[in-house]
Design a protein around this motif. Structure first.
Motif, PDB file in Angstrom:
ATOM      1  N   VAL A  47       0.854  -1.194   0.000  1.00 40.05           N
ATOM      2  CA  VAL A  47       0.000   0.000   0.000  1.00 40.05           C
ATOM      3  C   VAL A  47       0.887   1.240   0.000  1.00 40.05           C
ATOM      4  O   VAL A  47       1.861   1.314   0.755  1.00 40.05           O
ATOM      5  CB  VAL A  47      -0.927   0.039   1.236  1.00 40.05           C
ATOM      6  N   ASN A  48       0.546   2.195  -0.852  1.00 38.49           N
ATOM      7  CA  ASN A  48       1.185   3.504  -0.827  1.00 38.49           C
ATOM      8  C   ASN A  48       0.080   4.551  -0.851  1.00 38.49           C
ATOM      9  O   ASN A  48      -0.658   4.660  -1.833  1.00 38.49           O
ATOM     10  CB  ASN A  48       2.127   3.688  -2.019  1.00 38.49           C
ATOM     11  N   ALA A  49      -0.053   5.273   0.251  1.00 42.61           N
ATOM     12  CA  ALA A  49      -1.122   6.264   0.375  1.00 42.61           C
ATOM     13  C   ALA A  49      -0.516   7.605   0.780  1.00 42.61           C
ATOM     14  O   ALA A  49       0.308   7.672   1.694  1.00 42.61           O
ATOM     15  CB  ALA A  49      -2.146   5.802   1.406  1.00 42.61           C
ATOM     16  N   LYS A  50      -0.932   8.674   0.096  1.00 41.04           N
ATOM     17  CA  LYS A  50      -0.360   9.994   0.340  1.00 41.04           C
ATOM     18  C   LYS A  50      -1.444  11.013   0.630  1.00 41.04           C
ATOM     19  O   LYS A  50      -2.579  10.893   0.142  1.00 41.04           O
ATOM     20  CB  LYS A  50       0.459  10.445  -0.872  1.00 41.04           C
ATOM     21  N   VAL A  51      -1.087  12.008   1.445  1.00 41.00           N
ATOM     22  CA  VAL A  51      -1.975  13.135   1.709  1.00 41.00           C
ATOM     23  C   VAL A  51      -1.451  14.351   0.962  1.00 41.00           C
ATOM     24  O   VAL A  51      -0.313  14.367   0.465  1.00 41.00           O
ATOM     25  CB  VAL A  51      -2.076  13.439   3.217  1.00 41.00           C
ATOM     26  N   ALA A  52      -2.260  15.386   0.895  1.00 39.99           N
ATOM     27  CA  ALA A  52      -1.841  16.614   0.230  1.00 39.99           C
ATOM     28  C   ALA A  52      -0.745  17.305   1.040  1.00 39.99           C
ATOM     29  O   ALA A  52      -0.656  17.151   2.266  1.00 39.99           O
ATOM     30  CB  ALA A  52      -3.038  17.543   0.065  1.00 39.99           C
ATOM     31  N   ALA A  53       0.074  18.099   0.356  1.00 40.53           N
ATOM     32  CA  ALA A  53       1.187  18.788   1.015  1.00 40.53           C
ATOM     33  C   ALA A  53       0.711  19.692   2.148  1.00 40.53           C
ATOM     34  O   ALA A  53       1.416  19.892   3.136  1.00 40.53           O
ATOM     35  CB  ALA A  53       1.970  19.595  -0.016  1.00 40.53           C
ATOM     36  N   SER A  54      -0.490  20.209   2.021  1.00 40.37           N
ATOM     37  CA  SER A  54      -1.022  21.100   3.060  1.00 40.37           C
ATOM     38  C   SER A  54      -1.287  20.379   4.376  1.00 40.37           C
ATOM     39  O   SER A  54      -1.487  21.023   5.406  1.00 40.37           O
ATOM     40  CB  SER A  54      -2.311  21.757   2.558  1.00 40.37           C
ATOM     41  N   ASP A  55      -1.292  19.043   4.344  1.00 40.70           N
ATOM     42  CA  ASP A  55      -1.557  18.256   5.560  1.00 40.70           C
ATOM     43  C   ASP A  55      -0.283  17.763   6.226  1.00 40.70           C
ATOM     44  O   ASP A  55      -0.336  16.899   7.109  1.00 40.70           O
ATOM     45  CB  ASP A  55      -2.438  17.044   5.221  1.00 40.70           C
ATOM     46  N   LEU A  56       0.876  18.303   5.835  1.00 40.67           N
ATOM     47  CA  LEU A  56       2.140  17.817   6.383  1.00 40.67           C
ATOM     48  C   LEU A  56       2.186  17.935   7.902  1.00 40.67           C
ATOM     49  O   LEU A  56       2.583  16.986   8.593  1.00 40.67           O
ATOM     50  CB  LEU A  56       3.317  18.580   5.770  1.00 40.67           C
ATOM     51  N   LYS A  57       1.781  19.059   8.448  1.00 39.06           N
ATOM     52  CA  LYS A  57       1.832  19.248   9.898  1.00 39.06           C
ATOM     53  C   LYS A  57       0.911  18.262  10.608  1.00 39.06           C
ATOM     54  O   LYS A  57       1.251  17.741  11.675  1.00 39.06           O
ATOM     55  CB  LYS A  57       1.462  20.679  10.264  1.00 39.06           C
ATOM     56  N   LEU A  58      -0.256  18.007  10.030  1.00 36.98           N
ATOM     57  CA  LEU A  58      -1.165  17.026  10.626  1.00 36.98           C
ATOM     58  C   LEU A  58      -0.533  15.642  10.624  1.00 36.98           C
ATOM     59  O   LEU A  58      -0.637  14.899  11.604  1.00 36.98           O
ATOM     60  CB  LEU A  58      -2.489  16.993   9.854  1.00 36.98           C
ATOM     61  N   MET A  59       0.120  15.274   9.541  1.00 31.60           N
ATOM     62  CA  MET A  59       0.759  13.956   9.458  1.00 31.60           C
ATOM     63  C   MET A  59       1.881  13.809  10.470  1.00 31.60           C
ATOM     64  O   MET A  59       2.145  12.723  10.979  1.00 31.60           O
ATOM     65  CB  MET A  59       1.295  13.713   8.046  1.00 31.60           C
ATOM     66  N   GLN A  60       2.552  14.891  10.785  1.00 31.06           N
ATOM     67  CA  GLN A  60       3.664  14.841  11.732  1.00 31.06           C
ATOM     68  C   GLN A  60       3.199  14.715  13.174  1.00 31.06           C
ATOM     69  O   GLN A  60       3.997  14.396  14.055  1.00 31.06           O
ATOM     70  CB  GLN A  60       4.538  16.089  11.571  1.00 31.06           C
ATOM     71  N   SER A  61       1.920  14.965  13.420  1.00 35.01           N
ATOM     72  CA  SER A  61       1.413  14.920  14.793  1.00 35.01           C
ATOM     73  C   SER A  61       0.212  13.988  14.936  1.00 35.01           C
ATOM     74  O   SER A  61      -0.646  14.197  15.794  1.00 35.01           O
ATOM     75  CB  SER A  61       1.032  16.332  15.256  1.00 35.01           C
ATOM     76  N   LEU A  62       0.162  12.964  14.089  1.00 37.08           N
ATOM     77  CA  LEU A  62      -0.971  12.040  14.136  1.00 37.08           C
ATOM     78  C   LEU A  62      -1.045  11.315  15.475  1.00 37.08           C
ATOM     79  O   LEU A  62      -0.035  10.860  16.014  1.00 37.08           O
ATOM     80  CB  LEU A  62      -0.854  10.996  13.029  1.00 37.08           C
ATOM     81  N   THR A  63      -2.244  11.179  16.014  1.00 31.98           N
ATOM     82  CA  THR A  63      -2.467  10.346  17.192  1.00 31.98           C
ATOM     83  C   THR A  63      -2.696   8.905  16.735  1.00 31.98           C
ATOM     84  O   THR A  63      -2.925   8.630  15.550  1.00 31.98           O
ATOM     85  CB  THR A  63      -3.693  10.814  17.970  1.00 31.98           C
TER      86      THR A  63
END
Length: 266
Positions: free
Chosen positions: A93-109
């Motif tokens: 699986v390879n799944a990506k989010v938009a660049a604008s969500d980088l901060k959210l991805m770095q702090s995922l619970t």
């Protein structure tokens, strides 16, 4: 190997902390693109695992049951109705989010990661499910009459310790500042049954138990000549921790698969 490590230690710790899903307190970012492929069936390598990093989630050579344990907090043997094709194959699986969500991805619970993996399963595999209960064999964990052979966790500077360090792997349980309910839950994947805490102990404890896994290549092959070999888990718990595992039956929660489809290869 990475997959074995994930399943036996890191994955075990995640499963200990996870319970049956509740309402998520925060919204997770949405994957902008998801690519799912069946792993090459001719690849006999056991290497594989999952990785969260940057803008992407990646999985390599993982069974669907492993993704489900991470998505729903359910132990793999408590997944009912898995199709034969899903039980036999592994996936990339390879799944990506938009660049604008980088901060959210770095702090995922942990809850947000679980929610995002649920999306992969429901969208890509057309997973439909519900939760149920079933009477199944379990183990009850209790204290032997002579009492436990481990001690309550010490205090530091007169204050109670917080979260401890736990390792649950094949042949080893090494825990600091763990409750007995958490200890029972950590044992469950190692014996592939729900372990219910019946000890009556309410504190936090330091416990270490070593044993020879049943599927070990060396188990039972020395004709009793190796006096230093670790015992099986039931004997080890009794001799090293003063704890007893007793077979019983109880209603346990299940993840029930109503429908599931193989994704089109991309």
């Amino acid at each position: 190997m990475l997959l074995k490590t994930a399943l036996r230690s890191v994955g075990v710790l995640l499963l200990m902390l996870a319970t049956w899903p509740a309402a998520w307190s925060q919204s997770a970012p949405q994957f902008d693109a998801i690519v799912v492929r069946q792993h090459d069936p001719h690849d006999v390598s056991q290497d594989g695992g999952i990785h969260w990093g940057g803008l992407a989630f990646e999985a390599n050579n993982v069974p669907l049951t492993f993704l489900m344990t991470q998505a729903f907090g359910v132990k793999k043997w408590l997944i009912d109705g898995l199709p034969a094709w899903a039980a036999k194959s592994t996936w990339d699986v390879n799944a990506k989010v938009a660049a604008s969500d980088l901060k959210l991805m770095q702090s995922l619970t942990r809850e947000q990661r679980s929610q995002m993996l649920q999306t992969v399963l429901t969208e890509q595999f057309r997973l439909r499910y519900h939760f149920g209960e079933k009477l199944q064999p379990v183990y009850e964990l209790s204290v032997l009459p002579a009492g436990p052979k481990f001690k309550a966790s010490a205090n530091i500077d007169g204050t109670k310790r917080g979260f401890g360090g736990w390792t649950f792997a094949a042949g080893l349980a090494q825990c600091e500042r763990i409750t007995m309910a958490q200890f029972a839950n950590g044992l469950s994947p190692l014996v592939e049954r729900v372990v219910m805490d019946k000890t009556g102990l309410t504190g936090a404890y330091d416990i270490e138990v070593r044993w020879t896994p049943e599927n070990s290549a060396n188990a039972g092959n020395d004709n009793g000549l190796d006096a230093t070999a670790a015992p099986g888990i039931v004997t080890a718990l009794r001799e090293q921790a003063g704890l007893r595992l007793t077979s019983a039956k109880a209603m346990v929660p299940l993840l029930v698969i109503d429908a599931m489809e193989q994704p089109e290869q991309q």
